[in-house]
Scaffold this active site. Structure first.
Site, short mmCIF file in Angstrom:
data_model
loop_
_atom_site.label_atom_id
_atom_site.label_comp_id
_atom_site.label_asym_id
_atom_site.label_seq_id
_atom_site.Cartn_x
_atom_site.Cartn_y
_atom_site.Cartn_z
N ILE A 503 34.65 41.22 42.49
CA ILE A 503 35.74 40.80 41.42
C ILE A 503 35.50 41.13 40.11
O ILE A 503 35.83 41.53 39.35
CB ILE A 503 35.82 40.16 42.54
CG1 ILE A 503 36.72 40.14 43.51
CG2 ILE A 503 37.52 39.10 41.03
CD1 ILE A 503 36.68 38.85 43.72
N GLN A 506 34.27 43.94 39.06
CA GLN A 506 35.84 45.04 38.11
C GLN A 506 36.69 44.21 37.49
O GLN A 506 37.47 45.15 36.10
CB GLN A 506 36.29 45.03 39.39
CG GLN A 506 38.08 46.04 39.53
CD GLN A 506 37.78 47.60 39.17
OE1 GLN A 506 36.63 47.99 39.13
NE2 GLN A 506 38.69 47.80 38.38
N GLU A 507 37.03 43.11 37.07
CA GLU A 507 37.61 42.20 36.24
C GLU A 507 36.70 41.87 34.52
O GLU A 507 37.70 41.59 33.47
CB GLU A 507 37.14 40.96 36.78
CG GLU A 507 38.56 40.23 37.93
CD GLU A 507 39.41 40.27 37.33
OE1 GLU A 507 40.16 40.57 36.24
OE2 GLU A 507 40.54 40.00 38.11
N SER A 508 35.40 41.37 34.60
CA SER A 508 35.16 41.61 33.34
C SER A 508 33.96 42.97 32.70
O SER A 508 33.75 42.86 31.92
CB SER A 508 34.35 40.07 32.91
OG SER A 508 33.46 39.84 34.09
N TYR A 613 42.46 48.66 41.60
CA TYR A 613 42.08 47.25 41.70
C TYR A 613 41.67 47.28 42.78
O TYR A 613 39.84 46.76 43.02
CB TYR A 613 43.09 46.32 41.11
CG TYR A 613 42.53 44.82 41.22
CD1 TYR A 613 41.71 45.14 39.90
CD2 TYR A 613 42.38 43.89 41.69
CE1 TYR A 613 41.01 43.10 40.19
CE2 TYR A 613 41.54 42.67 42.00
CZ TYR A 613 40.86 42.83 40.92
OH TYR A 613 39.86 40.81 40.64
#
Length: 650
Positions: A503, A506-508, A613
């Site tokens: 996560i 993928q997020e940051s 995502y």
């Protein structure tokens, strides 16, 4: 060799200029000069008194960034002619260097605010910021420099979005010059409508005289209140309407309320002014709306629609609708009717095999599954699961060329980039980096990525590898930063570490300072309000907005939120990830009324971003497990059938 000699010579020159030696490894976070630099930047932000810079800080390779920050601060405190001269000299002496970007913008804005047109106009010709463009137009008008002004001002006036207030004076001048004709006003409003922006269209339409404004006002109404506006058109079939306006409104209605659009469509199709082409456009909108809503009528709606060979959206969504309905024969037929460029994608090769298995048996589908089962890809893993085959991550380490990395590390721009990164100025660091690495050959970019990885600059590592087209060095692409913090968060919340790493990536992309356009912050990209609510529920200290940039805070709260979502969705990973990305309210609309295979559920998520995502995070989970030499988790185990969300019992 000549290139390396040049780099060394450049490094020696830079060393002589700064008074500091430049080693193959630029200063680290523990460097006392870097610490002094960060402390000085903090004092600038807080506007507190500063001591005199030490000789080491003055000679620091990024000291100019400190100077620029002070000049930007002084602009907000005490602007004036003396400061203008100092800034002008600084900009000239650093022309073309990244260090001046923010300062130049702020100075030009200050000059415009103070109406120092004698300074502003000669220095703002290359400005692309909308406010500065408007300032420039206003400055030219104020100084009677009107040659060619009307043409430039009209070009800005015609932009189909709200312009800064700084343009108001020059727009008023256009009115006085009788240059804002009804035709131009109408074209401006139509441009806003074509951009699907009824808010600005409503503002612009005030400049359009009646009766020219009537069809535009109707178009606005169709976008703002499509249900009522379209119902009126069915009740009054003789009421005129522009075709593009009708389609735009019906598209809005089909997405917002597919059942309402389906109910209105038969009467709408009876209007005498509808051409066959327009009828097809409306039927297309209704079919897509039904598919997005996973309505039972979607398959029939697509079956009655002649698919344009170039309409990829229809080709894809009619297959998705058939999969949701369990009509694998229709899905297979529609995949076989896809344009070859679309059908060749792993996505549709997998679904063709899946449909073939459902209609002709596993043996018939096995060769098709085998064609993609070796890919390091979500669909490749799904295909491997169908064959009970091992996942193939195709891991091939990239060459490790230490001399090239050393040469790169001596490049002045790379030295500055590293120092900026270590001082938590990642955006500025990336700009310096791109000036050196951006135009390099792929082989050099790979070595640059290795260099960035050694520094712990993982976002730049991964981005640079992508620019080089290097996808197979999985170890470089899947680092495990903040490992101790992740381990603690996983222990406290019982969310697996690999899931948190996936996560976070993928997020940051491991940027602790990441901020999205929606103000999601930190490694786990949490909204401040969500983070505060999670902190309360977990009896943790209140999460300040800036606190989300602290890895220990961001990861603990993000892990807590993932735990809550997993609990909400009974441990189902796919809906939990969808909710993390798109929010629980969206997922509530997407959950099935009956259990459905997870791959079909994911494929039918109407938001392409959320669909991608989930798929990427599942790929990341597999890769992170592989990087710690653990057995790859099977997607078939991670993705049980998606169940309806029923209330818990008492």
């Amino acid at each position: 060799m000549k290139h390396q000699i040049y780099l060394c010579a450049a490094a020696l020159l830079l060393s002589a200029f700064t008074g500091r030696s430049i080693a193959a490894e630029p200063p680290t976070a523990e460097d006392p000069i870097a610490q002094e630099f960060r402390a000085a930047m903090q004092r600038i932000r807080q506007r507190v008194p500063e001591p005199v810079d030490s000789p080491g800080l003055t000679a620091y390779v990024i000291h100019d960034y400190l100077v620029a920050a002070r000049l930007r601060r002084d602009l907000t405190v005490n602007p004036g002619e003396n400061l203008d001269g100092t800034i002008d000299d600084f900009l000239h002496s650093h022309s073309g260097q990244p260090v001046i970007h923010g300062l130049k913008h702020d100075w030009l804005q200050s000059l415009a605010d103070r109406k120092r047109w004698d300074w502003f106009l000669p220095r703002s010709a290359d400005s692309t910021d909308p406010q500065l463009i408007c300032d420039r137009l206003a400055g030219r008008l104020a100084t009677s420099d009107t040659a060619g002004l009307a043409q430039e001002a009209l070009a800005r006036w015609m932009v189909a979005q709200k312009q800064p207030d700084e343009c108001n004076a020059v727009f008023a001048w256009l009115h006085t010059q009788a240059l804002l004709t009804p035709e131009l006003a109408e074209n401006r409003t139509r441009a806003a409508l074509a951009a699907d922006n009824p808010r600005w269209a409503r503002e612009f339409v005030g400049d359009v005289p009646s009766p020219r404004s009537a069809p535009l006002l109707q178009w606005i109404q169709l976008l703002e209140s499509p249900s009522a506006a379209i119902a009126m058109l069915t009740i009054n079939p003789g009421m005129p309407v522009e075709p593009d306006a009708l389609v735009a409104g019906f598209n809005h209605l089909s997405i917002a309320d597919s059942a309402a659009s389906a109910a209105l469509l038969p009467a709408l199709l009876k209007r005498p002014d509808l051409t066959p082409v327009l009828q097809t456009r409306l039927q297309r909108a209704a079919a897509l709306g039904a598919a997005y809503a996973r309505a039972p009528s979607a398959v029939a709606a697509f079956a009655g629609l002649a698919a344009d060979p170039n309409d990829g959206q229809v080709h894809e969504w009619r297959v998705r609708a058939a999969l949701w309905a369990g009509d694998f024969a229709m899905a297979l037929a529609w995949i076989d009717a896809m344009p070859s460029s679309l059908a060749a994608q792993p996505r549709w090769r997998y679904w063709r095999a899946r449909a073939l298995a459902a209609t002709s048996g596993a043996a018939a589908a096995a060769p098709s599954y085998a064609e993609i089962a070796g890919m390091r890809d979500y669909y490749g893993y799904l295909a491997a699961d169908q064959l009970s085959a091992n996942y193939n991550l195709n891991i091939h380490p990239s060459p490790n060329d230490a001399p090239v990395q050393t040469a790169l590390s001596l490049e002045p721009g790379v030295v500055r980039a590293h120092a900026l990164f270590e001082c938590d100025m990642a955006d500025e660091a990336a700009t310096e980096w791109s000036l050196v690495v951006g135009t390099a050959k792929p082989a050099v970019k790979i070595q640059a990525a290795r260099l960035a990885s050694r520094w712990g600059w993982f976002a730049q590592t991964i981005a640079t590898l992508a620019q080089a087209g290097e996808w197979d060095d999985v170890a470089l692409r899947y680092p495990r930063p903040y490992a101790a913090v992740v381990a603690n968060a996983a222990k406290d919340t019982q969310v697996p570490e690999d899931w948190l790493f996936a996560i976070m990536r993928q997020e940051s992309l491991f940027r602790k300072d990441a901020v999205s356009r929606a103000d999601a912050r930190g490694l786990m990209q949490m909204q401040p309000a969500t983070a505060a609510a999670v902190a309360r529920r977990w009896h943790l200290p209140p999460a300040a907005r800036e606190g989300l940039f602290e890895p220990s805070v961001a990861l603990r709260l993000g892990a807590g939120y993932v735990h809550e979502l997993l609990d909400k969705y009974r441990g189902q990973l796919a809906p939990s990830l969808a909710a993390y990305n798109a929010g629980p309210m969206s997922v509530a609309r997407w959950l099935p009324s009956d259990p459905i295979d997870a791959d079909i559920w994911i494929e039918n998520i109407p938001y392409a971003e959320t669909r991608s995502y989930i798929q990427h995070i599942l790929e990341h989970i597999v890769a992170f497990a592989k990087m710690r030499d653990a057995p790859a988790p099977r997607l078939s185990n991670l993705l049980p059938r998606v169940e309806p969300l029923v209330p818990r019992g008492p």
